[in-house]
Design a protein around this motif. Structure first.
Motif, mmCIF file in Angstrom:
data_model
loop_
_atom_site.group_PDB
_atom_site.id
_atom_site.type_symbol
_atom_site.label_atom_id
_atom_site.label_comp_id
_atom_site.label_asym_id
_atom_site.label_seq_id
_atom_site.Cartn_x
_atom_site.Cartn_y
_atom_site.Cartn_z
ATOM 1 N N ALA A 103 20.361 26.387 -35.935
ATOM 2 C CA ALA A 103 21.829 26.412 -35.978
ATOM 3 C C ALA A 103 22.351 26.386 -34.541
ATOM 4 O O ALA A 103 22.475 25.322 -33.944
ATOM 5 C CB ALA A 103 22.300 27.649 -36.749
ATOM 6 N N ASN A 104 22.588 27.557 -33.955
ATOM 7 C CA ASN A 104 23.057 27.590 -32.562
ATOM 8 C C ASN A 104 21.920 27.533 -31.548
ATOM 9 O O ASN A 104 22.156 27.393 -30.350
ATOM 10 C CB ASN A 104 23.898 28.853 -32.320
ATOM 11 N N GLY A 105 20.717 27.694 -32.023
ATOM 12 C CA GLY A 105 19.546 27.523 -31.147
ATOM 13 C C GLY A 105 19.030 28.797 -30.508
ATOM 14 O O GLY A 105 18.067 28.759 -29.744
ATOM 15 N N ALA A 106 19.621 29.951 -30.845
ATOM 16 C CA ALA A 106 19.206 31.206 -30.188
ATOM 17 C C ALA A 106 17.751 31.562 -30.510
ATOM 18 O O ALA A 106 16.994 31.959 -29.616
ATOM 19 C CB ALA A 106 20.133 32.344 -30.592
ATOM 20 N N ALA A 107 17.374 31.429 -31.771
ATOM 21 C CA ALA A 107 16.009 31.789 -32.154
ATOM 22 C C ALA A 107 15.007 30.898 -31.418
ATOM 23 O O ALA A 107 14.017 31.379 -30.840
ATOM 24 C CB ALA A 107 15.832 31.654 -33.669
ATOM 25 N N ASN B 8 13.572 30.663 -48.674
ATOM 26 C CA ASN B 8 13.812 31.905 -47.940
ATOM 27 C C ASN B 8 13.572 33.198 -48.712
ATOM 28 O O ASN B 8 13.665 34.272 -48.142
ATOM 29 C CB ASN B 8 15.274 31.964 -47.458
ATOM 30 N N SER C 38 11.584 34.799 -42.005
ATOM 31 C CA SER C 38 11.523 33.648 -42.906
ATOM 32 C C SER C 38 10.724 32.461 -42.359
ATOM 33 O O SER C 38 10.387 31.552 -43.109
ATOM 34 C CB SER C 38 12.927 33.213 -43.314
ATOM 35 N N ASP D 92 29.405 27.279 -42.963
ATOM 36 C CA ASP D 92 28.234 27.067 -42.101
ATOM 37 C C ASP D 92 26.944 27.750 -42.524
ATOM 38 O O ASP D 92 25.998 27.797 -41.749
ATOM 39 C CB ASP D 92 28.584 27.449 -40.649
ATOM 40 N N VAL D 93 26.890 28.279 -43.741
ATOM 41 C CA VAL D 93 25.633 28.892 -44.192
ATOM 42 C C VAL D 93 25.132 28.172 -45.435
ATOM 43 O O VAL D 93 25.870 27.964 -46.394
ATOM 44 C CB VAL D 93 25.799 30.405 -44.487
ATOM 45 N N LEU D 94 23.858 27.775 -45.379
ATOM 46 C CA LEU D 94 23.206 27.166 -46.537
ATOM 47 C C LEU D 94 22.178 28.154 -47.070
ATOM 48 O O LEU D 94 21.277 28.587 -46.342
ATOM 49 C CB LEU D 94 22.502 25.866 -46.111
ATOM 50 N N ASP E 244 10.209 26.906 -37.376
ATOM 51 C CA ASP E 244 11.214 27.819 -37.955
ATOM 52 C C ASP E 244 11.905 27.147 -39.131
ATOM 53 O O ASP E 244 11.831 25.921 -39.290
ATOM 54 C CB ASP E 244 12.229 28.268 -36.902
ATOM 55 N N ASP E 245 12.555 27.969 -39.940
ATOM 56 C CA ASP E 245 13.188 27.435 -41.143
ATOM 57 C C ASP E 245 14.490 26.703 -40.827
ATOM 58 O O ASP E 245 14.726 25.606 -41.311
ATOM 59 C CB ASP E 245 13.415 28.540 -42.197
ATOM 60 N N PHE E 246 15.346 27.317 -39.972
ATOM 61 C CA PHE E 246 16.666 26.735 -39.682
ATOM 62 C C PHE E 246 16.875 26.604 -38.187
ATOM 63 O O PHE E 246 16.377 27.419 -37.401
ATOM 64 C CB PHE E 246 17.783 27.641 -40.225
ATOM 65 N N LYS F 148 21.074 22.232 -38.927
ATOM 66 C CA LYS F 148 22.494 22.001 -39.174
ATOM 67 C C LYS F 148 23.021 21.306 -37.920
ATOM 68 O O LYS F 148 23.365 21.947 -36.928
ATOM 69 C CB LYS F 148 23.202 23.326 -39.460
ATOM 70 N N PHE G 146 21.720 34.599 -36.101
ATOM 71 C CA PHE G 146 22.812 33.800 -36.656
ATOM 72 C C PHE G 146 23.398 34.466 -37.887
ATOM 73 O O PHE G 146 24.605 34.519 -38.076
ATOM 74 C CB PHE G 146 22.314 32.401 -37.016
HETATM 75 P P1 5GP Z 1 20.054 29.936 -34.568
HETATM 76 O O1 5GP Z 1 19.306 30.967 -33.761
HETATM 77 O O2 5GP Z 1 19.579 28.535 -34.320
HETATM 78 O O3 5GP Z 1 21.547 30.081 -34.457
HETATM 79 O O4 5GP Z 1 19.748 30.262 -36.087
HETATM 80 C C1 5GP Z 1 18.446 30.141 -36.575
HETATM 81 C C2 5GP Z 1 18.028 31.327 -37.396
HETATM 82 O O5 5GP Z 1 19.108 31.836 -38.181
HETATM 83 C C3 5GP Z 1 16.950 30.902 -38.350
HETATM 84 O O6 5GP Z 1 15.762 31.570 -37.981
HETATM 85 C C4 5GP Z 1 17.421 31.319 -39.728
HETATM 86 O O7 5GP Z 1 16.666 32.411 -40.161
HETATM 87 C C5 5GP Z 1 18.861 31.744 -39.570
HETATM 88 N N1 5GP Z 1 19.822 30.757 -40.108
HETATM 89 C C6 5GP Z 1 20.703 30.013 -39.385
HETATM 90 N N2 5GP Z 1 21.493 29.290 -40.168
HETATM 91 C C7 5GP Z 1 21.120 29.557 -41.434
HETATM 92 C C8 5GP Z 1 21.601 29.091 -42.713
HETATM 93 O O8 5GP Z 1 22.528 28.278 -42.860
HETATM 94 N N3 5GP Z 1 20.952 29.564 -43.813
HETATM 95 C C9 5GP Z 1 19.924 30.465 -43.701
HETATM 96 N N4 5GP Z 1 19.350 30.853 -44.854
HETATM 97 N N5 5GP Z 1 19.465 30.933 -42.521
HETATM 98 C C10 5GP Z 1 20.063 30.486 -41.390
#
Ligand code: 5GP
Length: 192
Positions: A128-132, A27, A60, A18-20, A124-126, A156, A99
């Motif tokens: 994933a779960n939406g917390a940011a 980044n 990032s 689950d990490v790219l 934002d760059d990514f 993702k 994340f």
């Molecule tokens: P979330 O809060 O949506 O779970 O994750 C978003 C934040 O986590 C983004 O601001 C990013 O910095 C980091 N992030 C989440 N997944 C990835 C990933 O697969 N690769 C990288 N490089 N950063 C991620």
């Protein structure tokens, strides 16, 4: 955005399930010509929304937000991951679970930089779960500002953030949506 997808196929590195990693162009080292095309695309998608402020989160998101802001001719505010406990009254604050590190951060924006007069585009760059993104949206609401939507570089889509936020009525525009990925087979994108 085909250019971005091509770049992810060529230079993205999948770690685990689950990490790219996109350190060579997004980044860590940053491909500014690519950022310019990303910014242009966000402008096309959110043209005529009256955006007068871009909000992102350190670290990032900042580079992408700055290049994007050149197309909107507006300032960028980045939410800071704060260590300082008490800047009483002067800041909006929310909590975000990282994340990548699993830690929960206090995230702050000074009240003087976000208010009811603002129409905000979150970048934002990514996703994933939406917390940011949820943390940033919370800050926008606390400020009494209006949310135009969120521009995400890589979503993702097999993780739950995007679907949940769209179900809440948030306009989320992602330039590359990953359907699935693995270290063996690489990245598979959703159709546009
Ligand atoms: P979330 O809060 O949506 O779970 O994750 C978003 C934040 O986590 C983004 O601001 C990013 O910095 C980091 N992030 C989440 N997944 C990835 C990933 O697969 N690769 C990288 N490089 N950063 C991620």
């Amino acid at each position: 955005m085909e250019l971005l997808k091509e770049r992810i196929r060529k230079d993205g590195v999948v770690r685990g399930t689950d990490v790219l990693k996109v350190d060579s162009f997004l980044n860590h080292q940053m491909d500014i010509a690519l950022f310019e095309e990303i910014g242009r695309e966000f402008r096309r998608l959110f043209a005529d929304c009256g955006v007068n402020k871009i909000l992102t989160i350190e670290a990032s998101g900042i580079g992408i937000a700055c290049i994007t802001a050149q197309f909107f001719h507006c300032p960028v505010v980045f939410a800071k991951k704060s260590q300082t406990k008490n800047i009483a009254g002067a800041v909006y604050t929310t909590k975000v679970e990282s994340f990548t590190h699993g830690k929960v951060y206090d995230v702050i924006v000074a009240k003087q930089f976000l208010g009811p007069e603002d129409k905000v585009l979150i970048i934002d760059d990514f996703l994933a779960n939406g917390a940011a993104l949820e943390g940033l949206i919370d800050l926008v609401h606390q400020a009494g500002a209006q949310l135009a939507g969120a521009g995400i570089v890589v979503e993702k889509a097999f993780q739950p953030g995007g679907a949940r936020l769209r179900a809440q009525g948030v306009r989320v525009e992602s330039l590359a949506k990953i359907k699935s990925m693995s270290e063996k087979t690489g990245v598979e994108f959703e159709e546009d």
